[in-house]
Design a protein around this motif. Structure first.
Motif, mmCIF file in Angstrom:
data_model
loop_
_atom_site.group_PDB
_atom_site.id
_atom_site.type_symbol
_atom_site.label_atom_id
_atom_site.label_comp_id
_atom_site.label_asym_id
_atom_site.label_seq_id
_atom_site.Cartn_x
_atom_site.Cartn_y
_atom_site.Cartn_z
ATOM 1 N N TYR A 54 36.055 28.934 36.973
ATOM 2 C CA TYR A 54 37.322 29.591 36.658
ATOM 3 C C TYR A 54 38.452 28.607 36.871
ATOM 4 O O TYR A 54 38.535 27.947 37.914
ATOM 5 C CB TYR A 54 37.529 30.822 37.534
ATOM 6 N N VAL A 77 30.989 40.810 40.430
ATOM 7 C CA VAL A 77 31.999 40.394 41.399
ATOM 8 C C VAL A 77 31.795 41.148 42.700
ATOM 9 O O VAL A 77 31.447 42.339 42.704
ATOM 10 C CB VAL A 77 33.436 40.625 40.864
ATOM 11 N N TYR A 98 32.598 35.716 42.383
ATOM 12 C CA TYR A 98 31.991 36.061 41.103
ATOM 13 C C TYR A 98 30.629 35.377 41.018
ATOM 14 O O TYR A 98 30.489 34.206 41.380
ATOM 15 C CB TYR A 98 32.881 35.623 39.944
ATOM 16 N N THR A 106 30.051 45.055 37.705
ATOM 17 C CA THR A 106 29.235 44.193 36.855
ATOM 18 C C THR A 106 29.554 44.490 35.398
ATOM 19 O O THR A 106 29.633 45.664 35.006
ATOM 20 C CB THR A 106 27.735 44.423 37.103
ATOM 21 N N PHE A 162 38.553 41.214 32.080
ATOM 22 C CA PHE A 162 37.551 41.715 33.035
ATOM 23 C C PHE A 162 38.011 43.041 33.627
ATOM 24 O O PHE A 162 37.229 44.001 33.714
ATOM 25 C CB PHE A 162 37.321 40.682 34.128
ATOM 26 N N ASP A 210 37.608 36.940 46.116
ATOM 27 C CA ASP A 210 36.519 37.616 45.428
ATOM 28 C C ASP A 210 35.495 36.593 44.948
ATOM 29 O O ASP A 210 35.861 35.558 44.383
ATOM 30 C CB ASP A 210 37.035 38.419 44.233
ATOM 31 N N LEU A 226 27.900 39.428 34.424
ATOM 32 C CA LEU A 226 28.741 38.791 35.438
ATOM 33 C C LEU A 226 29.113 39.847 36.469
ATOM 34 O O LEU A 226 29.553 40.939 36.114
ATOM 35 C CB LEU A 226 29.999 38.210 34.789
#
Length: 337
Positions: free
Chosen positions: A221, A189, A178, A207, A255, A176, A187
């Motif tokens: 991350y 994805v 981001y 989002t 998230f 994925d 943010l």
């Protein structure tokens, strides 16, 4: 130069100690920690390497401005903004000796981009975020993601994805992708991003907004600790003191626990900001989760700096544990061996 080496050596040396020693492994050989930085002032790459000792090496390139950086263990890559391409430079043992080395690119992509920024790598796929207006209409928010495949000493542009958000920082978590939503506090994805094989327009899978953040730019991350870090440049017109860093521990749970269009609450984050931090326009970030050390490419304060923060647990108005000038700093990448 002496002060630079001493200060950087202390912070990188601390990171090495913390990441290589524990109660069950007291005789372990210290890790090598390398920090790669790019800038939009001279297009050179600065490498800070700490092992048994610390060295700083500058790779002098033919680019005059550059952004996203990546190191694969043998070559360092940067996104050239002056050439609108990816450049790769073989890193030899000479790079550990310090000083200045003139280098030539061992591989380059075609010049396809207009305003390239961050670089994200997944296997042999290299993705560059371009923040130029994609459709020629300044009233619409869009950008492009250029997807290159590396094979041997060649880059091939596989496809281009046009987004309905403005782009800057990008990073992979698994398959994925981001992406920060530039000019906003959001943010996004794109799930299974690389499965999109053709050039097309694509909306984000999800989002979310980041409460307390004004305008995000950089992100990273750390999979070992499950931590997402985002930078906040706040008002781009104020380069000196209004920026910040948002740290989200247990990121995936938080998230996934917010619906698309929702908000990750400030109470679920740690924020570093204030006059002591030297954060004005922090545009990129790298995080050593084992050592608990953040590295920041600060583009605005004092004309540009590379900062590090090593006591981040409670956030607040922290003083950097490393603070070195780098004009128009644009990206920072951490590599450990």
């Amino acid at each position: 130069m002496k002060n630079l080496k001493m200060t950087l050596g202390m912070i990188l040396g601390t990171a090495v100690f913390l990441t290589s020693c524990d109660d069950d492994d007291k005789d372990a050989t210290p890790s090598m920690v390398s920090v790669y930085t790019t800038n939009n002032s001279d297009g050179n790459i600065n490498i800070y390497i700490s092992g048994s000792s610390m060295t700083m090496t500058t790779l002098t390139t033919s680019s005059t401005a550059a952004d996203g950086a990546y190191f694969d263990g043998t070559s360092v890559y940067q996104v050239s903004r002056s050439k609108n391409s990816i450049e790769g430079f073989a890193v030899t043992a000479d790079a550990s000796l310090g000083g200045v080395l003139d280098v030539s690119a061992s591989l380059t992509s075609t010049s396809d981009m207009t305003s390239p920024r961050e670089l994200a790598v997944n296997g042999d796929m290299y993705v560059v975020a371009d923040n130029a207006d994609a459709d020629g209409n300044a009233d619409t928010k869009d950008g492009r993601l250029f997807v290159y495949q590396k094979s041997g000493n060649n880059f091939t542009l596989r496809n281009t994805i046009t987004t309905d958000i403005k782009l800057w920082g990008i990073t992979f978590i698994g398959n994925d992708l981001y992406a920060v939503v530039d000019t906003e506090n959001k943010l996004a994805v794109y799930t299974n991003f690389l499965s999109n094989m053709s050039s097309t327009s694509l909306s984000a899978s999800k989002t979310v907004a980041i409460e307390g953040l004004v305008r995000t730019h950089g992100l990273t991350y750390d999979s070992m600790t499950g931590t997402m870090v985002l930078t906040d440049i706040a008002a781009a017109s104020d380069p000196e003191n209004d920026g910040g860093i948002h740290i989200i521990n247990d990121f995936m749970s938080k998230f996934n626990g917010v619906a698309s269009g929702g908000t990750i609450a400030l109470s679920d984050q740690i924020r570093i900001s204030g006059s002591n931090t030297k954060l004005g326009n922090p545009v990129d970030v790298a995080y050593d989760g084992q050592a608990g050390v953040l590295y920041i490419a600060e583009a605005g304060n004092g004309g540009g700096r590379i900062l590090a923060f090593s006591n981040i647990g409670s956030g607040g108005n922290l003083t950097p544990s490393m603070n070195q000038s780098l004009a128009a700093a644009s990206s920072v990448y951490l590599y450990k061996k």
